[in-house]
Design a protein around this motif. Structure first.
Motif, PDB file in Angstrom:
ATOM      1  N   LEU A   5     -40.139  32.339 -67.296  1.00 40.04           N
ATOM      2  CA  LEU A   5     -38.856  32.283 -68.000  1.00 40.04           C
ATOM      3  C   LEU A   5     -38.788  31.066 -68.923  1.00 40.04           C
ATOM      4  O   LEU A   5     -38.382  31.182 -70.081  1.00 40.04           O
ATOM      5  N   VAL A   6     -39.165  29.921 -68.403  1.00 41.90           N
ATOM      6  CA  VAL A   6     -39.124  28.683 -69.186  1.00 41.90           C
ATOM      7  C   VAL A   6     -40.460  27.957 -69.088  1.00 41.90           C
ATOM      8  O   VAL A   6     -41.144  28.027 -68.064  1.00 41.90           O
ATOM      9  N   PHE A  78     -37.537  28.070 -73.553  1.00 44.36           N
ATOM     10  CA  PHE A  78     -37.687  29.414 -73.004  1.00 44.36           C
ATOM     11  C   PHE A  78     -38.981  30.047 -73.509  1.00 44.36           C
ATOM     12  O   PHE A  78     -39.390  29.847 -74.659  1.00 44.36           O
ATOM     13  N   ARG A  83     -35.852  35.829 -72.625  1.00 46.53           N
ATOM     14  CA  ARG A  83     -34.401  36.068 -72.666  1.00 46.53           C
ATOM     15  C   ARG A  83     -34.078  37.428 -73.269  1.00 46.53           C
ATOM     16  O   ARG A  83     -33.161  38.111 -72.815  1.00 46.53           O
ATOM     17  N   GLU A  84     -34.841  37.812 -74.270  1.00 47.57           N
ATOM     18  CA  GLU A  84     -34.608  39.100 -74.914  1.00 47.57           C
ATOM     19  C   GLU A  84     -34.852  40.256 -73.951  1.00 47.57           C
ATOM     20  O   GLU A  84     -34.094  41.235 -73.928  1.00 47.57           O
ATOM     21  N   LEU A  86     -34.630  40.064 -70.653  1.00 52.00           N
ATOM     22  CA  LEU A  86     -33.552  40.019 -69.660  1.00 52.00           C
ATOM     23  C   LEU A  86     -32.280  40.660 -70.210  1.00 52.00           C
ATOM     24  O   LEU A  86     -31.600  41.415 -69.510  1.00 52.00           O
ATOM     25  N   ARG A  87     -31.947  40.366 -71.458  1.00 56.61           N
ATOM     26  CA  ARG A  87     -30.741  40.959 -72.046  1.00 56.61           C
ATOM     27  C   ARG A  87     -30.867  42.480 -72.114  1.00 56.61           C
ATOM     28  O   ARG A  87     -29.919  43.210 -71.811  1.00 56.61           O
ATOM     29  N   VAL A 111     -30.544  28.671 -65.069  1.00 55.29           N
ATOM     30  CA  VAL A 111     -29.841  29.943 -65.252  1.00 55.29           C
ATOM     31  C   VAL A 111     -28.541  29.747 -66.028  1.00 55.29           C
ATOM     32  O   VAL A 111     -28.173  30.560 -66.886  1.00 55.29           O
ATOM     33  N   ILE A 114     -28.640  29.984 -69.850  1.00 47.06           N
ATOM     34  CA  ILE A 114     -28.790  31.281 -70.522  1.00 47.06           C
ATOM     35  C   ILE A 114     -27.397  31.753 -70.935  1.00 47.06           C
ATOM     36  O   ILE A 114     -26.458  31.685 -70.139  1.00 47.06           O
ATOM     37  N   GLU A 115     -27.270  32.236 -72.145  1.00 49.99           N
ATOM     38  CA  GLU A 115     -25.943  32.505 -72.701  1.00 49.99           C
ATOM     39  C   GLU A 115     -25.305  33.805 -72.221  1.00 49.99           C
ATOM     40  O   GLU A 115     -24.266  34.219 -72.724  1.00 49.99           O
ATOM     41  N   ALA A 118     -27.748  36.588 -66.631  1.00 47.69           N
ATOM     42  CA  ALA A 118     -29.078  37.191 -66.701  1.00 47.69           C
ATOM     43  C   ALA A 118     -29.569  37.746 -65.369  1.00 47.69           C
ATOM     44  O   ALA A 118     -30.409  38.649 -65.350  1.00 47.69           O
TER      45      ALA A 118
END
Length: 216
Positions: A5-6, A78, A83-84, A86-87, A111, A114-115, A118
């Motif tokens: 993730l990161v 990231f 992130r993409e 996960l979204r 966590v 993340i905006e 997730a």
């Protein structure tokens, strides 16, 4: 989390190096690689053997504090596509869990950056008795998500993580970052998560089911 993730592995390696050197020892990049994906207490024992005269719990707490400070001051790098993906999974209604051997306080800190929401659940290193490569972390995550582990896809970047995923009975997807994962028996190997979406994971699961039949 770290490496999938990161990209926090450089922060961990820098913290380990500074700690070992503060006790008069030396810590090479090759030394640091052996800790990638390992449980923090297991890593602490290795650091003790490298000359760090601290209790394992104190080593874990110190390293976590240093890495968290690096995240605060240098930012959270990231990994490409994480992130993409996960979204897209969230939008597809697919349950997601974060399984990491980092401490819960650090995992929740990442966590929160993340905006969007997730993950449905988080299993951290201090939530389990047996760290990766033991299957317990992933089995606990599946239980918390109320899903059969055979219907789970594990995404991992480390040898210990891949072994944990395979031992749990999950379909295990290896996405190497710092160390190679070619010969560990992962069900699939992707070079990156960039450009990947929920459909790619669904296709991966469906193709695995078609090959293994009733075993998955």
């Amino acid at each position: 989390m770290d490496g999938t993730l990161v990209d926090t592995e450089p922060y961990w390696m820098a913290a380990e190096t500074a700690l070992v050197e503060s006790f008069g020892g030396s810590w090479t990049h090759e030394d640091a690689l052996q800790l990638v994906g390992s449980g923090l207490l297991d890593s602490a024992v290795i650091l003790q053997n490298a000359g760090v005269a601290m209790e394992p719990e104190a080593i874990v707490s110190h390293l976590t504090d240093v890495v968290q400070e690096s995240l605060r001051t240098q930012g959270v790098p990231f990994r490409p596509g994480a992130r993409e993906l996960l979204r897209d999974l969230r939008e597809a209604g697919i349950p997601t869990g974060l399984v990491t051997m980092s401490l819960r306080r650090m995992a929740l800190n990442v966590v929160e950056l993340i905006e969007f929401e997730a993950f449905d659940i988080v299993v951290a290193g201090d939530d389990v008795d047996n760290p990766k490569p033991h299957p317990e972390p992933y089995l606990q995550a599946a239980a918390l998500l109320d899903v059969d582990i055979a219907e789970v896809i594990v995404i991992e970047d480390s040898p210990t993580g891949v072994r944990a995923g395979l031992a749990s009975g999950a379909l295990t997807l290896a996405v190497p970052h710092i160390v190679p994962l070619d010969h560990l028996g992962a069900h699939e190997l992707w070079s990156t998560l960039a450009g990947r979406g929920a459909d790619d994971l669904t296709d991966l699961f469906d193709s695995s089911t078609a090959v293994t039949g009733a075993t998955r």
